[in-house]
Each structure stands twice: as C-alpha cells, then as structure tokens.
Design a protein around this motif. Structure first.
Motif, mmCIF file in Angstrom:
data_model
loop_
_atom_site.group_PDB
_atom_site.id
_atom_site.type_symbol
_atom_site.label_atom_id
_atom_site.label_comp_id
_atom_site.label_asym_id
_atom_site.label_seq_id
_atom_site.Cartn_x
_atom_site.Cartn_y
_atom_site.Cartn_z
ATOM 1 N N LEU A 140 1.418 -6.840 43.470
ATOM 2 C CA LEU A 140 1.619 -7.291 45.052
ATOM 3 C C LEU A 140 1.799 -6.356 45.831
ATOM 4 C CD1 LEU A 140 3.499 -10.820 43.766
ATOM 5 C CD2 LEU A 140 0.865 -10.342 44.352
ATOM 6 N N ALA A 141 1.566 -6.639 47.327
ATOM 7 C CA ALA A 141 1.966 -5.712 48.382
ATOM 8 C C ALA A 141 2.130 -6.499 49.466
ATOM 9 C CB ALA A 141 0.807 -4.767 48.614
ATOM 10 N N CYS A 142 3.097 -6.001 50.537
ATOM 11 C CA CYS A 142 3.214 -6.546 51.690
ATOM 12 C C CYS A 142 3.049 -5.559 52.742
ATOM 13 C CB CYS A 142 4.669 -7.497 51.912
ATOM 14 S SG CYS A 142 5.154 -8.069 53.239
#
Length: 146
Positions: A140-142
């Motif tokens: 996951l990345a933000c």
C-alpha cells in the motif's frame, strides 16, 4: 537457435545512460536529465545495483536491486525495477536476470528475493510466478505530494 545473452553489471555513468530506454519504458514519470545522477546517488547511498543485458551496444533488459533488511522480510535482496524492451520480450531475459539475482541472494546468505508489481501487470506476474515467486503481501502507498 536461441542466442546467448550475457549479464553485465552496470557501473559507469555511460552504462547508466545506456539503460535509459529500458528504464523509461518501465518508469515513464522519470526525467532523462536527472536519470544518471539519481542512479549514481542510489548506488552510493542505498546499495542499489543494476544488472543489464545488452544486444550489440544497447541495453535491452535490466534489473535494479538492492540488499536490505526489513523486519517483515528479513535480510533480502529487493528488486526495484525489472524490464525488457518489447522487441526482446519472450526470449527469457527477465528470467535470466531473476536467476542472476537469486544466485546473488544465495551466495550472500539472504533470506529471500522480494519485489512488488502492479496489480494489473499480469504479464510480469506470470514471469515472476514461473520463476518461483509467490503472492505473499499487499503493498500500500499514500502519496504525500500535491
């Protein structure tokens, strides 16, 4: 008859520049103007290495990888980048690079070779699965830049 391709370890700025076409295919957001300096900095500060395959005087496939340790995966080699020019796909070059990186991991007593791939990159996923990789996590990345 299949042609034998040799793996070359990229060490010079000229060789880094020669990898640009393959890198840009995988990472079109990058800018050619700072490509070499970014790679040189990664090599110096982050243990980043490039193994490439040339056809005549042109890199047609490359893998960027680094040795690292994480609490999740242990003492590993992480593959950041792996790409082959479309004109050279289907010749086993990605598998040859993966085998090379796995041999480095074995000889340096690493726990695993790890990589991430886009959910929709089914072609790459088939190559990875064929080469002994398994789906073991979701990355996951933000984004933080506007």
């Amino acid at each position: 008859m299949n042609r034998a391709y040799q793996i070359k370890i990229v060490t010079t700025e000229l060789e880094i520049q020669q990898c640009w076409e393959v890198a840009f295919l995988l990472r079109p957001h990058l800018k050619k103007a700072n490509w070499s300096s970014m790679i040189l900095e990664m090599m110096q500060n982050e243990k980043y290495s490039i193994a490439g395959i040339m056809d005549d005087d042109k890199f047609v496939a490359f893998a960027g990888y680094r040795a690292m340790t994480s609490l999740h995966s242990g003492n590993i080699i992480y593959i950041d980048d792996l790409c082959t020019l479309e004109s050279h796909r289907g010749k086993g070059l990605a598998s040859q690079l993966l085998d090379y990186i796995k041999s480095i991991a074995i000889s340096s007593n690493k726990d695993a070779v790890v990589l991430d791939t886009d959910f929709n990159n089914h072609t790459a996923q088939k190559v990875y699965l064929k080469n002994g990789f398994k789906f073991v996590a979701v990355h996951l990345a933000c984004g933080v830049r506007r």
